[in-house]
Scaffold this motif. Sequence first.
Motif, mmCIF file in Angstrom:
data_model
loop_
_atom_site.group_PDB
_atom_site.id
_atom_site.type_symbol
_atom_site.label_atom_id
_atom_site.label_comp_id
_atom_site.label_asym_id
_atom_site.label_seq_id
_atom_site.Cartn_x
_atom_site.Cartn_y
_atom_site.Cartn_z
ATOM 1 N N LEU A 112 9.959 0.768 4.219
ATOM 2 C CA LEU A 112 8.752 0.790 3.385
ATOM 3 C C LEU A 112 8.818 1.935 2.370
ATOM 4 O O LEU A 112 8.552 1.752 1.172
ATOM 5 C CB LEU A 112 7.505 0.938 4.268
ATOM 6 C CG LEU A 112 6.171 0.982 3.532
ATOM 7 C CD1 LEU A 112 5.887 -0.332 2.811
ATOM 8 C CD2 LEU A 112 5.023 1.316 4.488
ATOM 9 N N ARG A 113 9.204 3.115 2.852
ATOM 10 C CA ARG A 113 9.297 4.265 1.948
ATOM 11 C C ARG A 113 10.339 4.001 0.858
ATOM 12 O O ARG A 113 10.118 4.315 -0.323
ATOM 13 C CB ARG A 113 9.681 5.536 2.719
ATOM 14 C CG ARG A 113 8.543 6.131 3.534
ATOM 15 C CD ARG A 113 9.061 7.365 4.298
ATOM 16 N NE ARG A 113 8.169 7.755 5.359
ATOM 17 C CZ ARG A 113 7.090 8.519 5.191
ATOM 18 N NH1 ARG A 113 6.794 8.983 3.998
ATOM 19 N NH2 ARG A 113 6.323 8.817 6.221
ATOM 20 N N ALA A 114 11.485 3.431 1.259
ATOM 21 C CA ALA A 114 12.544 3.154 0.270
ATOM 22 C C ALA A 114 12.029 2.160 -0.771
ATOM 23 O O ALA A 114 12.257 2.339 -1.978
ATOM 24 C CB ALA A 114 13.784 2.601 0.978
ATOM 25 N N ALA A 115 11.328 1.133 -0.316
ATOM 26 C CA ALA A 115 10.821 0.120 -1.256
ATOM 27 C C ALA A 115 9.833 0.762 -2.229
ATOM 28 O O ALA A 115 9.861 0.491 -3.443
ATOM 29 C CB ALA A 115 10.162 -1.021 -0.492
ATOM 30 N N LEU A 116 8.967 1.637 -1.721
ATOM 31 C CA LEU A 116 7.970 2.285 -2.588
ATOM 32 C C LEU A 116 8.638 3.230 -3.572
ATOM 33 O O LEU A 116 8.286 3.266 -4.758
ATOM 34 C CB LEU A 116 6.951 3.047 -1.730
ATOM 35 C CG LEU A 116 6.050 2.189 -0.840
ATOM 36 C CD1 LEU A 116 5.307 3.055 0.179
ATOM 37 C CD2 LEU A 116 5.057 1.394 -1.684
ATOM 38 N N ARG A 117 9.620 3.990 -3.068
ATOM 39 C CA ARG A 117 10.330 4.931 -3.953
ATOM 40 C C ARG A 117 11.071 4.205 -5.064
ATOM 41 O O ARG A 117 11.123 4.654 -6.195
ATOM 42 C CB ARG A 117 11.335 5.753 -3.130
ATOM 43 C CG ARG A 117 10.718 7.015 -2.623
ATOM 44 C CD ARG A 117 11.782 8.012 -2.151
ATOM 45 N NE ARG A 117 11.221 8.746 -1.049
ATOM 46 C CZ ARG A 117 11.457 8.508 0.215
ATOM 47 N NH1 ARG A 117 12.322 7.581 0.576
ATOM 48 N NH2 ARG A 117 10.866 9.202 1.152
ATOM 49 N N ASP A 118 11.675 3.059 -4.694
ATOM 50 C CA ASP A 118 12.407 2.278 -5.706
ATOM 51 C C ASP A 118 11.456 1.648 -6.713
ATOM 52 O O ASP A 118 11.766 1.536 -7.895
ATOM 53 C CB ASP A 118 13.199 1.141 -5.036
ATOM 54 C CG ASP A 118 14.391 1.681 -4.262
ATOM 55 O OD1 ASP A 118 14.734 2.867 -4.461
ATOM 56 O OD2 ASP A 118 14.953 0.924 -3.451
ATOM 57 N N LEU A 119 10.304 1.237 -6.232
ATOM 58 C CA LEU A 119 9.379 0.507 -7.098
ATOM 59 C C LEU A 119 8.621 1.445 -8.043
ATOM 60 O O LEU A 119 8.402 1.112 -9.212
ATOM 61 C CB LEU A 119 8.385 -0.268 -6.219
ATOM 62 C CG LEU A 119 7.507 -1.258 -6.941
ATOM 63 C CD1 LEU A 119 8.368 -2.366 -7.555
ATOM 64 C CD2 LEU A 119 6.484 -1.859 -5.994
ATOM 65 N N GLY A 120 8.232 2.625 -7.501
ATOM 66 C CA GLY A 120 7.395 3.566 -8.260
ATOM 67 C C GLY A 120 7.806 3.729 -9.710
ATOM 68 O O GLY A 120 7.006 3.454 -10.627
ATOM 69 N N PRO A 121 9.057 4.140 -9.975
ATOM 70 C CA PRO A 121 9.452 4.389 -11.369
ATOM 71 C C PRO A 121 9.423 3.137 -12.236
ATOM 72 O O PRO A 121 9.454 3.225 -13.466
ATOM 73 C CB PRO A 121 10.902 4.905 -11.236
ATOM 74 C CG PRO A 121 11.072 5.269 -9.795
ATOM 75 C CD PRO A 121 10.109 4.455 -9.009
ATOM 76 N N ASN A 122 9.390 1.958 -11.613
ATOM 77 C CA ASN A 122 9.392 0.699 -12.382
ATOM 78 C C ASN A 122 8.012 0.067 -12.502
ATOM 79 O O ASN A 122 7.871 -1.034 -13.008
ATOM 80 C CB ASN A 122 10.351 -0.299 -11.726
ATOM 81 C CG ASN A 122 11.761 0.232 -11.703
ATOM 82 O OD1 ASN A 122 12.321 0.495 -12.764
ATOM 83 N ND2 ASN A 122 12.321 0.442 -10.536
ATOM 84 N N LEU A 123 7.026 0.779 -11.982
ATOM 85 C CA LEU A 123 5.659 0.251 -11.982
ATOM 86 C C LEU A 123 5.040 0.422 -13.370
ATOM 87 O O LEU A 123 5.000 1.528 -13.891
ATOM 88 C CB LEU A 123 4.863 1.088 -10.976
ATOM 89 C CG LEU A 123 3.706 0.462 -10.212
ATOM 90 C CD1 LEU A 123 4.189 -0.733 -9.405
ATOM 91 C CD2 LEU A 123 3.109 1.509 -9.265
ATOM 92 N N GLY A 124 4.585 -0.686 -13.926
ATOM 93 C CA GLY A 124 3.976 -0.585 -15.262
ATOM 94 C C GLY A 124 2.471 -0.372 -15.150
ATOM 95 O O GLY A 124 1.855 -0.774 -14.165
ATOM 96 N N PRO A 125 1.859 0.249 -16.157
ATOM 97 C CA PRO A 125 0.411 0.437 -16.127
ATOM 98 C C PRO A 125 -0.297 -0.927 -16.066
ATOM 99 O O PRO A 125 0.169 -1.897 -16.656
ATOM 100 C CB PRO A 125 0.099 1.133 -17.454
ATOM 101 C CG PRO A 125 1.398 1.534 -18.041
ATOM 102 C CD PRO A 125 2.481 0.766 -17.382
#
Length: 438
Positions: free
Chosen positions: A113-126
């Motif tokens: 879960l942490r890995a998925a969130l860390r990977d997703l965070g920088p790609n999250l658009g407003p």
Amino acid sequence: MEDLGQAIRGKKAKVAVIGLGYVGLPVACSFARAGFQVLGVERDETRAAQIGAGICPIGGREPGLAELLNEVIEGGRLQVTTDSSECRDAEVALIAVETPVDSVSKKPSYEALRAALRDLGPNLGPGCLLVIESTIAPQTMERIVKPLLEETSGLKADEDFHLAYCPERVMPGKLLANLRTCNRVIGGMSPAAAGLARELYRHIVEADLDTTDALTAELVKTTENAYRDVQIAFANEIALLCENVGADVYQVRRLVNKSPYRDMHVPGAGVGGHCTPKDPWLLVHGTEGKLQPKLIPTARGINDGMPLHVAALAEEGLAEAGRPVKGAKVAVLGYSYLENTSDARNSPTVPLVERLQALQATVVIHDPHFAEYSIDLEEAVTGSDCVVIMVAHDEYRNVDLTDLRAWVATPVLIDGRNIFDKATARELGFVYKGVGNR
Ligand SMILES: NC(=O)c1ccc[n+]([C@@H]2O[C@H](COP(=O)([O-])OP(=O)(O)OC[C@H]3O[C@@H](n4cnc5c(N)ncnc54)[C@H](O)[C@@H]3O)[C@@H](O)[C@H]2O)c1
């Protein structure tokens, strides 16, 4: 947000599904079938390649899934990648990665879960919507998911993006049907997030979509599985008490359930799967405070003890047949945790086999849903001193007891799933012992 609402209503929002397992794969396929453009992100390269080629990696009987996967891949509606940076242009992201507990401490182990969130965070658009589908301990949205996403994205939840929790209620063997027909609870970190998630799931769910806050939704999911575990533990305890006095728990259960408002569960050889053995621990962990729960951990202990009880029944049956367990050939039928599936996570067969091997029995495992155990049933059972039924696969339900009697060397039958008739087995000369009916 208005834009996202419109995009969701018009199926124009691009949906990313992170983790293509028992939950993520049917979810991704369902949104693709509904008309969304879906990106599946799967970190296991072999699995990603297989799914990307339209080949369903989930074995056992899973009605409609292989066909649907093939259809949405062929139609270009579902694309698969191992690279989470491809989520950049997704307006909706759903996370469905595994959330086990540590085998010793029983605390959540959120590495995936942490890995998925860390990977997703920088790609999250407003302006996008992120939904957690994985089962998580109460307070995880507030304490882990939100801060980790805010830290890695530089955005603020509720202001810059929407965050919701929508746990799954599917079961292997009925994944697509459950997804469509089971009521869902949606816990928003804000009412706006809950509302958007509700509009999204309306495209694939034909049942109720109840919105609430995230903490309540976390409690609902873990409580429903803890409830099931406790109910099964109760049935298992009654089974053991029936054994004490030579009664048949299945008769008792049938008649108990004729009383109004009673719904005694089915006892058996153990509780497995990814969810039921760990979700009660997630509930306990996420509600830590002054009160120490007693019932839920006790129920876990009872259910974990059932495979060892089955081993004790085998030992006892062999002794009655004049055969010591040491050196006996024991055929264990069923390796998955659930009938007619190939899901072996937390399978009760594993501790049973370990126990029998510690007693120096020679164990042969049979299961038609696993390549390594799918030898011919007659071959697996021939010459055995004891046959143990751990899973009620149709193939075992259809076995003719007369054939079984002819195949075995010593007629000892341990029925962990109540699939054979005790009287018939005994007439054929078996030493028969069932869980709750010996
Ligand atoms: N299996 C069920 O029937 C069921 C039912 C209800 C809820 N759930 C819950 O849903 C969640 C998922 O369960 P599951 O059975 O689908 O698990 P699973 O192990 O079958 O699938 C998880 C998938 O996620 C992939 N993954 C892990 N980390 C990743 C990452 N960082 N990026 C991309 N992919 C990643 C894994 O490789 C795996 O394929 C769990 O929290 C579980 O408790 C499961």
